[in-house]
Design a protein around this motif. Structure first.
Motif, PDB file in Angstrom:
ATOM      1  N   THR A 337       0.804  -1.237   0.000  1.00 18.79           N
ATOM      2  CA  THR A 337       0.000   0.000   0.000  1.00 18.79           C
ATOM      3  C   THR A 337       0.832   1.279   0.000  1.00 18.79           C
ATOM      4  N   GLY A 338       2.118   1.178   0.305  1.00 21.82           N
ATOM      5  CA  GLY A 338       2.976   2.357   0.324  1.00 21.82           C
ATOM      6  C   GLY A 338       2.988   3.093   1.641  1.00 21.82           C
ATOM      7  N   THR A 339       2.124   2.685   2.582  1.00 20.69           N
ATOM      8  CA  THR A 339       2.082   3.379   3.871  1.00 20.69           C
ATOM      9  C   THR A 339       1.475   2.460   4.923  1.00 20.69           C
ATOM     10  N   ILE A 340       1.331   2.997   6.147  1.00 18.56           N
ATOM     11  CA  ILE A 340       0.718   2.258   7.258  1.00 18.56           C
ATOM     12  C   ILE A 340      -0.233   3.202   7.975  1.00 18.56           C
ATOM     13  N   LYS A 341      -1.410   2.721   8.304  1.00 19.83           N
ATOM     14  CA  LYS A 341      -2.362   3.518   9.081  1.00 19.83           C
ATOM     15  C   LYS A 341      -1.979   3.429  10.550  1.00 19.83           C
ATOM     16  N   MET A 342      -1.287   4.446  11.033  1.00 20.13           N
ATOM     17  CA  MET A 342      -0.735   4.392  12.381  1.00 20.13           C
ATOM     18  C   MET A 342      -1.813   4.337  13.457  1.00 20.13           C
ATOM     19  N   GLN A 343      -2.992   4.876  13.165  1.00 23.12           N
ATOM     20  CA  GLN A 343      -4.058   4.831  14.173  1.00 23.12           C
ATOM     21  C   GLN A 343      -4.521   3.403  14.448  1.00 23.12           C
ATOM     22  N   ASP A 344      -4.229   2.491  13.515  1.00 17.86           N
ATOM     23  CA  ASP A 344      -4.606   1.092  13.705  1.00 17.86           C
ATOM     24  C   ASP A 344      -3.529   0.289  14.431  1.00 17.86           C
ATOM     25  N   VAL A 345      -2.393   0.922  14.706  1.00 13.74           N
ATOM     26  CA  VAL A 345      -1.264   0.244  15.351  1.00 13.74           C
ATOM     27  C   VAL A 345      -1.297   0.521  16.850  1.00 13.74           C
ATOM     28  N   ALA A 346      -1.094  -0.498  17.654  1.00 14.74           N
ATOM     29  CA  ALA A 346      -1.039  -0.317  19.107  1.00 14.74           C
ATOM     30  C   ALA A 346       0.067   0.681  19.455  1.00 14.74           C
ATOM     31  N   PRO A 347      -0.216   1.621  20.382  1.00 12.59           N
ATOM     32  CA  PRO A 347       0.776   2.654  20.719  1.00 12.59           C
ATOM     33  C   PRO A 347       2.159   2.099  21.054  1.00 12.59           C
ATOM     34  N   ALA A 348       2.213   0.975  21.751  1.00 18.93           N
ATOM     35  CA  ALA A 348       3.509   0.418  22.148  1.00 18.93           C
ATOM     36  C   ALA A 348       4.330  -0.052  20.951  1.00 18.93           C
ATOM     37  N   ASN A 349       3.681  -0.320  19.814  1.00 13.60           N
ATOM     38  CA  ASN A 349       4.381  -0.807  18.618  1.00 13.60           C
ATOM     39  C   ASN A 349       4.746   0.300  17.637  1.00 13.60           C
ATOM     40  N   ARG A 350       4.198   1.484  17.828  1.00 15.11           N
ATOM     41  CA  ARG A 350       4.374   2.541  16.824  1.00 15.11           C
ATOM     42  C   ARG A 350       5.826   2.973  16.657  1.00 15.11           C
ATOM     43  N   PHE A 351       6.580   2.929  17.740  1.00 16.46           N
ATOM     44  CA  PHE A 351       7.951   3.446  17.651  1.00 16.46           C
ATOM     45  C   PHE A 351       8.887   2.515  16.900  1.00 16.46           C
ATOM     46  N   MET A 352       8.455   1.271  16.659  1.00 17.16           N
ATOM     47  CA  MET A 352       9.239   0.386  15.800  1.00 17.16           C
ATOM     48  C   MET A 352       9.121   0.791  14.337  1.00 17.16           C
ATOM     49  N   LEU A 353       8.120   1.637  14.018  1.00 18.95           N
ATOM     50  CA  LEU A 353       7.801   1.954  12.623  1.00 18.95           C
ATOM     51  C   LEU A 353       8.215   3.361  12.208  1.00 18.95           C
ATOM     52  N   VAL A 354       8.800   4.127  13.106  1.00 19.88           N
ATOM     53  CA  VAL A 354       9.102   5.525  12.794  1.00 19.88           C
ATOM     54  C   VAL A 354      10.563   5.823  13.108  1.00 19.88           C
ATOM     55  N   ARG A 355      11.007   6.952  12.593  1.00 23.65           N
ATOM     56  CA  ARG A 355      12.304   7.490  12.953  1.00 23.65           C
ATOM     57  C   ARG A 355      12.144   9.003  13.046  1.00 23.65           C
ATOM     58  N   ALA A 356      13.118   9.680  13.610  1.00 23.54           N
ATOM     59  CA  ALA A 356      13.032  11.136  13.714  1.00 23.54           C
ATOM     60  C   ALA A 356      13.013  11.763  12.331  1.00 23.54           C
ATOM     61  N   ALA A 357      12.252  12.826  12.190  1.00 24.14           N
ATOM     62  CA  ALA A 357      12.253  13.576  10.932  1.00 24.14           C
ATOM     63  C   ALA A 357      13.669  14.084  10.681  1.00 24.14           C
ATOM     64  N   PRO A 358      14.316  13.646   9.598  1.00 23.38           N
ATOM     65  CA  PRO A 358      15.732  13.950   9.394  1.00 23.38           C
ATOM     66  C   PRO A 358      16.068  15.430   9.301  1.00 23.38           C
ATOM     67  N   THR A 359      15.077  16.280   8.971  1.00 22.39           N
ATOM     68  CA  THR A 359      15.364  17.706   8.829  1.00 22.39           C
ATOM     69  C   THR A 359      15.013  18.501  10.075  1.00 22.39           C
TER      70      THR A 359
END
Length: 429
Positions: A337-359
């Motif tokens: 799909t090219g993306t992930i619906k973060m609202q459907d992800v359990a809060p404890a798992n969300r940080f495995m899917l993100v990184r700091a905005a590089p800019t």
């Protein structure tokens, strides 16, 4: 810690100090701090002048950080600007030191030819008793002295030059002229060499402090956000009209804060697939599980087939933990799909899917927080939160310690900038 020392994963890239004249200058700085001089004939220093060997000799890791605030520094050479900071109570110590070096490069270059600079990074508090003390730090001032009193002599010479220009009879004062000649031999021509630092006051931006087990302070236009353990003195009581407080275990609120302030790079196939971050974290999780179940396992020789075999044999353990199957599902979802619906992800798992905005200016601080919330990713922990990594490393078994060191030396240390760019999108000048 022996493996870490041998692999230069702790106290790596430090500057050797061995010349008698340099050691004498360093000792004068120590004496200026009220510390006993070193008897060592050689030691190494970081950007701030901290030496692990002298810390061991003094029996005090905080000899340049006595109250873990108002950090001391000793500058022996401009080359220290390229060194890491290996021991500090504030995450932005290195950034403040870089600013000082950049703003005062000409003076530092001139002074350190014959002298050493030392002093303190002073702020508005002397002891941190609660969160309010940390929030009181808005700016810092570098109080600078010199071991051979080069700064004092330059100031004295400057005063005598001014008197010579302004007082018509000063040319007849032989004693003053002789003193000027004597000083000029030590300082050089102060008209050509700027021996006084130009900028001493710098703003204290967002930071992490190691007080109370770790406190994150983020600054926005009208709001300050503090993330820490809710048991910290002053939590939700210090400046409640100005400060928003989030508990370190409240994953949902932490995520909402970082996402709403655009400090996170949310999942998109363009960067997820290119970076390989999800697969990296999945590998870290599996190997961590193996260590938990069988601490004697030799992970150094564990190839992909070995890992797949282990997961098949321990399918119930992998499924019960859930992290590895979750990441594999997210990899498939991004590909489809090219993306992930973060609202459907359990809060404890969300940080495995993100990184700091590089800019974003807070990119290193945000990645530090993420690495704390995804502790099994020991590589990210080492990159962004070395103290947290070292604390975790002490609890690893011997076999896993060997694997961790081999992984870091075989990947991150080979090309740090390229590694950070690939996994975290960081571009460094």
């Amino acid at each position: 810690m022996k493996r870490l020392l041998e692999a230069e994963l702790i106290y790596g890239r430090l500057l050797d100090v061995s010349g008698p004249h340099l050691i004498a200058r360093y000792n004068k700085a120590l004496e200026g701090f009220g510390l006993r001089p070193t008897a060592l004939t050689a030691f190494s220093i970081d950007m701030t002048g901290f030496s692990p060997e002298i810390a061991d000799e003094l029996g005090d890791r905080d000899y340049l950080d006595p109250n873990r605030v108002n950090r001391r520094f000793i500058i022996m050479t401009p080359d220290q600007a390229e060194l890491p900071v290996v021991h500090t109570s504030f995450s932005n110590t290195a950034a403040l030191m870089h600013e000082f070096f950049n703003a005062n490069g000409r003076a530092i270059n001139a002074i350190t030819i014959k002298d050493a600079l030392y002093g303190e990074i002073e702020d508005s508090v002397s002891v941190v008793d609660d969160i309010d003390d940390l929030l009181s730090i808005n700016e810092v001032r570098f109080r600078v002295l010199s071991a051979e009193d080069m700064l004092g002599r330059a100031a004295e010479l400057r005063g005598l030059v001014d008197r010579l220009k302004k007082v018509p009879t000063a040319w007849a004062d032989d004693e003053m002229l002789n003193r000027m000649v004597e000083l000029a031999k030590l300082t050089g021509d102060i008209r050509q060499n700027a021996l006084v630092p130009d900028q001493l006051v710098f703003r204290h931006e967002a930071f992490w402090a190691n007080h109370f087990g770790g406190v994150y302070v983020f600054l926005d236009d009208k709001t300050t956000t503090v993330i820490c353990d809710p048991s910290v003195p002053g939590f939700r009581r210090s400046r409640p009209w100005q400060v928003s407080y989030i508990a370190i275990n409240d994953h949902a609120r932490i995520y909402d804060f970082l996402a709403s302030t655009k400090r996170l790079q949310l999942p998109q196939a363009s960067w997820v697939e290119e970076s390989g971050l999800y697969q990296h974290r999945a590998d870290m999780i599996v190997r961590g599980l193996i260590d938990e179940i069988d601490p004697t396992a030799n992970l150094a020789n564990a190839d992909r087939i070995w890992l797949q075999t282990w997961m098949h044999r321990n399918a119930a353990v992998v499924a019960r933990d859930g992290a590895y199957p979750f990441l594999q599902e997210m990899i498939r979802m991004v590909a489809a799909t090219g993306t992930i619906k973060m609202q459907d992800v359990a809060p404890a798992n969300r940080f495995m899917l993100v990184r700091a905005a590089p800019t974003h200016p807070d990119q290193w601080l945000v990645n530090r927080l993420i690495s704390q919330l995804v502790p099994r990713d020991f590589v990210s922990r080492f990159v962004f939160d070395k103290q947290g990594f070292y604390d975790a490393y002490e609890r690893y078994g011997e076999s896993f310690k060997a694997y961790v060191v081999a992984t870091l030396t075989g990947s991150y240390l080979k090309d740090k900038a390229a590694f950070r760019h690939k996994l975290y999108g960081l571009r460094e000048e």
